[in-house]
Design an enzyme around this catalytic site. Structure first.
Site, PDB file in Angstrom:
ATOM      1  N   CYS A  46      67.458  11.385  62.083  1.00  0.00           N
ATOM      2  CA  CYS A  46      67.481  10.125  62.819  1.00  0.00           C
ATOM      3  C   CYS A  46      68.825  10.064  63.505  1.00  0.00           C
ATOM      4  O   CYS A  46      69.855   9.904  62.857  1.00  0.00           O
ATOM      5  CB  CYS A  46      67.298   8.911  61.913  1.00  0.00           C
ATOM      6  SG  CYS A  46      67.487   7.359  62.835  1.00  0.00           S
TER       7      CYS A  46
ATOM      8  N   CYS B 252      70.401   5.872  63.425  1.00  0.00           N
ATOM      9  CA  CYS B 252      70.925   5.097  62.296  1.00  0.00           C
ATOM     10  C   CYS B 252      70.454   5.616  60.955  1.00  0.00           C
ATOM     11  O   CYS B 252      70.500   4.893  59.966  1.00  0.00           O
ATOM     12  CB  CYS B 252      70.543   3.636  62.436  1.00  0.00           C
ATOM     13  SG  CYS B 252      68.773   3.369  62.364  1.00  0.00           S
ATOM     14  N   SER B 253      69.988   6.854  60.883  1.00  0.00           N
ATOM     15  CA  SER B 253      69.561   7.427  59.610  1.00  0.00           C
ATOM     16  C   SER B 253      68.318   6.763  59.032  1.00  0.00           C
ATOM     17  O   SER B 253      68.212   6.552  57.822  1.00  0.00           O
ATOM     18  CB  SER B 253      70.693   7.394  58.572  1.00  0.00           C
ATOM     19  OG  SER B 253      71.880   7.866  59.126  1.00  0.00           O
ATOM     20  N   CYS B 254      67.350   6.409  59.877  1.00  0.00           N
ATOM     21  CA  CYS B 254      66.043   5.975  59.390  1.00  0.00           C
ATOM     22  C   CYS B 254      65.481   7.064  58.490  1.00  0.00           C
ATOM     23  O   CYS B 254      65.621   8.247  58.778  1.00  0.00           O
ATOM     24  CB  CYS B 254      65.056   5.788  60.542  1.00  0.00           C
ATOM     25  SG  CYS B 254      65.436   4.412  61.610  1.00  0.00           S
TER      26      CYS B 254
END
Lengths: 198, 119
Positions: A101, A104-106
């Site tokens: 991601c 935002c690091s989903c």
């Protein structure tokens, strides 16, 4: 005033904010504790591993999983925040999928738990898009040149789960014996299933 | 290939299996995580709104030129949470700063939460 906030030690900021939220009745610390312990200990890659092992042993389930990830995963009882729309990507002899991601690091919490530190690292997030083969090699996964590498960028709408290849020599194993072979990293696409832990 | 019984994935001794690292590196990381999730579950804001704020904070960090060693995901998370709460008029940055200033003034050993007198 915001400069003052920025200079406070981060643990003081979180404590100050929590006190204010509790005093104003906006959060209940007991509810927070429950969410934290749930994601820290109860929800982990084991859920995803069950999904993968089930798909390896039940061809009908596998086709449902690839057609409608969200629905097939919910069949096993796994749903919740960060797992609203799941797309499952199948690794084959010729295609290797890897998930990132960049924003935002989903990460698909209901099936994999919370993301590991390297997944949230800016270097992983930018480099795996630019030079996936090299990043994967650095993480211990060497792919031959004839394997196509596909990089999937998660978004607030879509979360991806990689369906790794069933390891050779596991034809005789029952579903529950396959589950422990499915590592978190194999479901993000940075390792093979059955490979030793990083 | 037989697997030892203690590998029973549902059992109390289920192995971490490549997930052995701590989910949170420090207690404050779990608190800021818990606050955001609990607030969203209670309807204080919609999750995608928080995600957008988090993405903006991460992007800002990446453009700040700070070194990679200074990177901390949950610091961005806390900033994003404060942004969203301020945007909704729920908690202002000023009030966080005021409370934080009180907290840093606490004497050492404040976290010894005992009722007895120290001799």
């Amino acid at each position: 005033m915001s400069d003052i906030v920025e200079r406070l030690p981060i643990e003081v900021r979180t404590e100050a904010l929590e006190q204010l939220l509790v005093e104003r009745g906006l959060v209940d610390p007991a509810v927070m504790d429950k969410f934290i312990s749930t994601y820290e200990t109860d929800v982990g890659p084991l859920n995803g591993a069950k999904v993968v092992a089930h798909a390896w042993t039940d061809p009908d389930y596998k086709s449902r999983l690839l057609n409608d990830g969200t629905g097939a995963i919910a069949e096993l009882g796994f749903k919740g925040p960060q797992g609203e729309h799941m797309v499952v990507l199948e690794n084959t002899d010729t295609v290797h999928n890897v998930v990132v991601c960049t924003l935002c690091s989903c990460y698909p919490w209901p099936v994999l738990g919370l993301p590991p530190s390297w997944y949230k690292d800016p270097a992983y997030r930018s480099r795996v898009v630019r030079e996936p083969r090299r990043v994967l090699a650095e993480m211990g996964l060497d792919l031959s040149e004839d394997v196509e590498v596909r990089v999937w960028d998660s978004s607030s709408e879509v979360r991806y789960l990689v369906l790794p290849q069933r390891p050779a020599g596991t034809e005789d194993l029952a579903e529950e014996d396959l589950v422990p072979l499915v590592t978190r990293d194999s479901m993000v696409g940075v390792a093979r299933a059955g490979a030793s832990a990083r | 290939m037989t697997l030892p019984v203690e590998l029973a994935p549902d059992g109390p001794t289920a192995p971490p299996r490549s997930n052995g690292e701590l989910v949170f590196a420090a207690p404050w990381e779990s608190r800021t995580f818990g606050m955001a999730v609990a607030l969203s579950a209670a309807g204080a804001f919609e999750w995608p709104e928080f995600q957008a704020a988090l993405a903006a904070r991460i992007k800002a960090w990446e453009h700040s030129g700070e070194s990679a060693e200074c990177w901390n995901y949950y610091r961005c998370w806390q900033q994003a949470l404060e942004d969203v709460l301020a945007g909704h008029g729920l908690v202002t940055q000023d009030s966080v700063a005021e409370r934080g200033a009180v907290l840093v003034e606490r004497p050492k050993g404040h976290d010894h939460d005992h009722d007895h007198e120290h001799s």
